[in-house]
Design a protein around this motif. Sequence first.
Motif, PDB file in Angstrom:
ATOM      1  N   ARG A 133       5.198   8.868  -5.545  1.00  0.00           N
ATOM      2  CA  ARG A 133       5.142   7.656  -4.743  1.00  0.00           C
ATOM      3  C   ARG A 133       3.708   7.233  -4.499  1.00  0.00           C
ATOM      4  O   ARG A 133       2.786   8.058  -4.469  1.00  0.00           O
ATOM      5  N   THR A 134       3.517   5.926  -4.289  1.00  0.00           N
ATOM      6  CA  THR A 134       2.191   5.392  -4.029  1.00  0.00           C
ATOM      7  C   THR A 134       2.149   4.749  -2.658  1.00  0.00           C
ATOM      8  O   THR A 134       3.181   4.563  -1.993  1.00  0.00           O
ATOM      9  N   ILE A 135       0.979   4.385  -2.245  1.00  0.00           N
ATOM     10  CA  ILE A 135       0.810   3.747  -0.945  1.00  0.00           C
ATOM     11  C   ILE A 135       1.522   2.391  -0.908  1.00  0.00           C
ATOM     12  O   ILE A 135       1.988   1.940   0.142  1.00  0.00           O
ATOM     13  N   LYS A 136       1.659   1.756  -2.071  1.00  0.00           N
ATOM     14  CA  LYS A 136       2.381   0.482  -2.137  1.00  0.00           C
ATOM     15  C   LYS A 136       3.869   0.681  -1.869  1.00  0.00           C
ATOM     16  O   LYS A 136       4.512  -0.165  -1.246  1.00  0.00           O
ATOM     17  N   ASP A 137       4.408   1.809  -2.332  1.00  0.00           N
ATOM     18  CA  ASP A 137       5.814   2.119  -2.062  1.00  0.00           C
ATOM     19  C   ASP A 137       6.052   2.300  -0.563  1.00  0.00           C
ATOM     20  O   ASP A 137       7.049   1.831  -0.011  1.00  0.00           O
ATOM     21  N   VAL A 138       5.112   2.988   0.083  1.00  0.00           N
ATOM     22  CA  VAL A 138       5.230   3.205   1.531  1.00  0.00           C
ATOM     23  C   VAL A 138       5.147   1.870   2.266  1.00  0.00           C
ATOM     24  O   VAL A 138       5.913   1.613   3.197  1.00  0.00           O
ATOM     25  N   ALA A 139       4.228   1.018   1.833  1.00  0.00           N
ATOM     26  CA  ALA A 139       4.057  -0.290   2.477  1.00  0.00           C
ATOM     27  C   ALA A 139       5.334  -1.126   2.355  1.00  0.00           C
ATOM     28  O   ALA A 139       5.770  -1.770   3.313  1.00  0.00           O
ATOM     29  N   LYS A 140       5.936  -1.088   1.177  1.00  0.00           N
ATOM     30  CA  LYS A 140       7.163  -1.860   0.964  1.00  0.00           C
ATOM     31  C   LYS A 140       8.287  -1.344   1.848  1.00  0.00           C
ATOM     32  O   LYS A 140       9.032  -2.119   2.466  1.00  0.00           O
ATOM     33  N   ARG A 141       8.441  -0.016   1.929  1.00  0.00           N
ATOM     34  CA  ARG A 141       9.505   0.568   2.743  1.00  0.00           C
ATOM     35  C   ARG A 141       9.273   0.278   4.233  1.00  0.00           C
ATOM     36  O   ARG A 141      10.225   0.027   4.972  1.00  0.00           O
ATOM     37  N   ALA A 142       8.003   0.296   4.664  1.00  0.00           N
ATOM     38  CA  ALA A 142       7.695   0.095   6.085  1.00  0.00           C
ATOM     39  C   ALA A 142       7.608  -1.381   6.465  1.00  0.00           C
ATOM     40  O   ALA A 142       7.529  -1.701   7.653  1.00  0.00           O
ATOM     41  N   GLY A 143       7.581  -2.260   5.460  1.00  0.00           N
ATOM     42  CA  GLY A 143       7.435  -3.678   5.758  1.00  0.00           C
ATOM     43  C   GLY A 143       6.044  -4.029   6.225  1.00  0.00           C
ATOM     44  O   GLY A 143       5.852  -4.929   7.056  1.00  0.00           O
ATOM     45  N   SER A 144       5.063  -3.317   5.690  1.00  0.00           N
ATOM     46  CA  SER A 144       3.664  -3.538   6.072  1.00  0.00           C
ATOM     47  C   SER A 144       2.821  -3.704   4.815  1.00  0.00           C
ATOM     48  O   SER A 144       3.302  -3.522   3.692  1.00  0.00           O
ATOM     49  N   SER A 145       1.568  -4.041   5.004  1.00  0.00           N
ATOM     50  CA  SER A 145       0.648  -4.174   3.880  1.00  0.00           C
ATOM     51  C   SER A 145       0.057  -2.810   3.526  1.00  0.00           C
ATOM     52  O   SER A 145       0.009  -1.908   4.378  1.00  0.00           O
ATOM     53  N   PRO A 146      -0.406  -2.632   2.286  1.00  0.00           N
ATOM     54  CA  PRO A 146      -1.035  -1.367   1.904  1.00  0.00           C
ATOM     55  C   PRO A 146      -2.236  -1.015   2.784  1.00  0.00           C
ATOM     56  O   PRO A 146      -2.471   0.154   3.078  1.00  0.00           O
TER      57      PRO A 146
END
Length: 218
Positions: free
Chosen positions: A3-16
């Motif tokens: 997983r990447t930081i972009k995946d986390v951002a998408k799941r959290a509804g936030s920006s990278p």
Amino acid sequence: MQRTIKDVAKRAGSSPSTVSRVLNRSGYVSPETQRRVEEAATELGYHPNWLARGLKGKPSHLIGLIIPDISNTYYTAIAQAVTAELRAHSYEPILCVNNEDPLVDLHYLQILQQKRVDGILYAHPARGTHRAFVEELVHGGLPIVEINRQHAGDLLDAAVADNFRGAYQMTAYLIGMGHRRIGLILGEMELITGKNRLETSADKKFLNIRHKEKNIPE
């Protein structure tokens, strides 16, 4: 799949960038946003690539802690205190136990160099040192601080107990309590701790305490 930081951002509804601030604790985010990001990272199994950060010249937020014996409650207490203080400042420790083995000690120094830690808290083994390699690390810009045991006083800063004053105060206390036959446990004479305790017994102030008491044998 990593997983990447972009995946986390998408799941959290936030920006990278917001995710980065949360994970690195490098800027303000609301408690709610922090909760969402941390939950998303946990759910995805995301872990920051600390080695890659080091290769990019960014702080790894990792500090190496090398101690000789984890079963010694003195070093256990140091490890606990260091861990609490590091985490309070958004750093994580990498604990290494050299078991007084010079080869193991060198192995850990090399590993910490490879991990690109931001610094090392170092209690070297009683016998055998790696002065040349430690000097290479220091000249390469890696901060190293000796703890409890000081060996390279001309090269490294150190956080050590005042064994000289401590031995003097304990002896004065015992004499004040009426004790006359007092033993002195030095420890390893290769270490500064043992040397300081021995020096105390020959110090003039120490001898003055004894000379004031006629019944204290020389």
